[in-house]
Design an enzyme around this catalytic site. Structure first.
Site, PDB file in Angstrom:
ATOM      1  N   GLN A 218       2.071 -69.636  40.714  1.00 50.60           N
ATOM      2  CA  GLN A 218       0.658 -69.386  41.054  1.00 50.60           C
ATOM      3  C   GLN A 218       0.464 -67.891  41.320  1.00 50.60           C
ATOM      4  O   GLN A 218      -0.655 -67.427  41.475  1.00 50.60           O
ATOM      5  CB  GLN A 218       0.275 -70.176  42.310  1.00 50.60           C
ATOM      6  CG  GLN A 218       0.464 -71.676  42.163  1.00 50.60           C
ATOM      7  CD  GLN A 218       0.282 -72.385  43.490  1.00 50.60           C
ATOM      8  OE1 GLN A 218      -0.834 -72.760  43.873  1.00 50.60           O
ATOM      9  NE2 GLN A 218       1.388 -72.555  44.218  1.00 50.60           N
TER      10      GLN A 218
ATOM     11  N   ASP B 196       1.829 -61.481  40.675  1.00 53.76           N
ATOM     12  CA  ASP B 196       2.500 -60.194  40.917  1.00 53.76           C
ATOM     13  C   ASP B 196       3.591 -59.847  39.902  1.00 53.76           C
ATOM     14  O   ASP B 196       4.144 -58.749  39.912  1.00 53.76           O
ATOM     15  CB  ASP B 196       3.100 -60.167  42.344  1.00 53.76           C
ATOM     16  CG  ASP B 196       4.085 -61.331  42.590  1.00 53.76           C
ATOM     17  OD1 ASP B 196       4.183 -61.785  43.750  1.00 53.76           O
ATOM     18  OD2 ASP B 196       4.738 -61.795  41.632  1.00 53.76           O
TER      19      ASP B 196
ATOM     20  N   HIS C 296      -2.243 -68.522  37.259  1.00 54.67           N
ATOM     21  CA  HIS C 296      -3.432 -67.793  37.715  1.00 54.67           C
ATOM     22  C   HIS C 296      -3.529 -66.408  37.108  1.00 54.67           C
ATOM     23  O   HIS C 296      -4.191 -65.532  37.638  1.00 54.67           O
ATOM     24  CB  HIS C 296      -3.417 -67.698  39.258  1.00 54.67           C
ATOM     25  CG  HIS C 296      -3.523 -69.045  39.903  1.00 54.67           C
ATOM     26  ND1 HIS C 296      -3.105 -69.284  41.202  1.00 54.67           N
ATOM     27  CD2 HIS C 296      -3.952 -70.240  39.433  1.00 54.67           C
ATOM     28  CE1 HIS C 296      -3.307 -70.557  41.504  1.00 54.67           C
ATOM     29  NE2 HIS C 296      -3.812 -71.158  40.456  1.00 54.67           N
TER      30      HIS C 296
ATOM     31  N   SER D 219       1.650 -73.462  49.941  1.00 54.64           N
ATOM     32  CA  SER D 219       1.047 -74.394  50.910  1.00 54.64           C
ATOM     33  C   SER D 219       0.507 -75.618  50.170  1.00 54.64           C
ATOM     34  O   SER D 219       0.050 -76.574  50.778  1.00 54.64           O
ATOM     35  CB  SER D 219      -0.111 -73.690  51.639  1.00 54.64           C
ATOM     36  OG  SER D 219      -1.110 -73.326  50.671  1.00 54.64           O
TER      37      SER D 219
END
Ligand code: APR
Ligand code: ZN
Length: 259
Positions: A110, A113, A128, A204
Site C-alpha cells: 500500500q 515510497d 496506491h 492497520s
C-alpha cells in the site's frame, strides 16, 4: 500449542521456518509500518500523519481539484523525506528472500515510497501508486522518476504543468475518492489467491479494498503471518500475529532459513 489454522497468536520460529520451507508461493502484503523505521511516518499510529492532518484536505481527489498547490506542497515534503530515507532491514530481507524464490515471492504494498525496490525487491505491486510518478488527469501523460533525480525535474515553488496539454500534473498516487489501478488490483488478487503464505506486515488493515486481500489468501488456505507491534482488527484471520517491529523480526525469521 495449536499452530496452523489453530489461530495461535504466539509464534514459534521453528514452526514458521518449517512452514516457509514447505511452501511454494509467498506474498508480502505491506503497509506504512514497514517503512516506519526508515523515518517515514505511518498514518494511524499515535504520531501518524492522519493524527495531525485531515486526509480529506490533503490526500483526496476533491482536495486536489480545489487546491492543487496545497496538495503538491504536502507531497513535495513527503518526496523530500523519502529521498533522504534509507530502506531498512525488513525491506532488504524481503528482497533477499525474493532472490531465493524467483517468480514465487511477491510484494503487494500500500506504500508509495518505493523502499521495497530500494531494498532489492523487483516483483512489487503498488496498490496506491508511487510518489515519484506523475500523471496528467486530462491527457493521461505519465512519467516515472527515480528518487535520486526527482528534484532535478521539479521546482518545489511551482505546481508541475503537463508538457503535452499544459494542464496541472498530479502525483501518480491513489488519493482518497480515487480507484486503484485496475491492473495492480487484479495482479494483487491473483497473487493473494494463489499464495501458500501471506506475511501481513505493518498495516492497520483499515483501508479497502487493500484490506480484503488477506481474505483471498485465507480462501486459498494460506498461512497468514502478521507482523505488527499492535493488534489489528483482523487478528482473528491470522495464524500467527507477531507483536514485533518488522525490521527486527523479519530478518530473524528469514535468517532461520539461511536468508
Ligand atoms: N513494524 C511493523 N508494523 C508497524 C511498525 C513496525 N516497526 N510500526 C508501526 N507499525 C504498524 C502500526 O501498528 C499500524 O498498525 O503499522 C501500521 C500502520 O497502519 P497505518 O498507518 O494505517 O498504515 P496503512 O495500513 O499502510 O494505511 C493504509 O491508508 O491513508 C491510507 O493510502 C494510505 O496506504 C495508506 C493506507
Ligand atoms: Zn496532459
Amino acid at each position: 500449542m495449536e499452530g496452523i489454522h489453530g489461530k495461535d497468536h504466539s509464534y514459534n520460529l521453528t514452526q514458521i521456518q518449517k512452514i516457509i520451507e514447505n511452501s511454494k508461493n509467498f506474498v508480502f502484503f505491506t503497509g506504512a509500518g514497514i517503512s516506519k523505521e526508515s523515518g517515514i511516518p505511518t498514518f494511524r499510529d499515535k504520531d501518524g500523519l492522519w493524527k495531525k492532518y485531515d486526509p480529506a484536505k490533503l490526500a483526496s481527489h476533491s482536495a486536489f481539484i480545489s487546491n492543487p498547490k496545497l496538495i503538491w506542497d504536502f507531497f513535495y515534503s513527503r518526496q523530500r523525506l523519502v529521498c533522504q530515507a534509507e530502506c531498512n532491514e525488513a525491506h532488504t530481507a524481503i528482497g533477499r528472500f525474493e532472490n531465493t524464490r524467483p517468480g514465487r515471492s511477491s510484494v503487494v504494498t500500500q506504500n508509495i515510497d518505493r523502499l521495497h525496490q530500494r531494498g532489492g525487491s523487483q516483483n512489487v505491486i503498488e496498490l496506491h501508486g508511487n510518489i515519484f510518478g506523475i500523471v496528467c488527469m486530462v491527457c493521461g501523460k505519465r512519467e516515472q522518476y527515480d528518487y535520486s533525480d526527482f528534484f532535478n525535474n521539479f521546482n518545489e515553488e511551482k505546481i508541475p504543468i503537463c508538457p503535452v496539454c499544459s494542464n496541472i500534473l498530479k502525483p501518480d498516487v491513489v488519493l482518497f475518492e480515487e480507484q486503484l489501478p485496475l491492473d495492480a488490483w487484479n495482479q494483487a488478487v491473483r497473487l493473494s489467491s494463489e499464495c501458500d503464505v501471506m506475511f501481513v506486515i505493518g498495516s492497520s488493515l483499515n483501508v479497502s479494498p487493500a484490506n480484503t486481500l488477506p481474505y483471498y489468501a485465507v480462501k486459498n488456505h494460506a498461512v497468514l503471518i502478521e507482523i505488527n507491534p499492535n493488534v489489528t482488527e483482523m487478528i482473528s484471520l491470522m495464524d500467527f500475529s507477531i507483536r514485533e517491529s518488522a525490521s527486527k523480526i523479519l530478518p530473524k525469521i528469514l535468517k532461520s532459513i539461511n536468508i
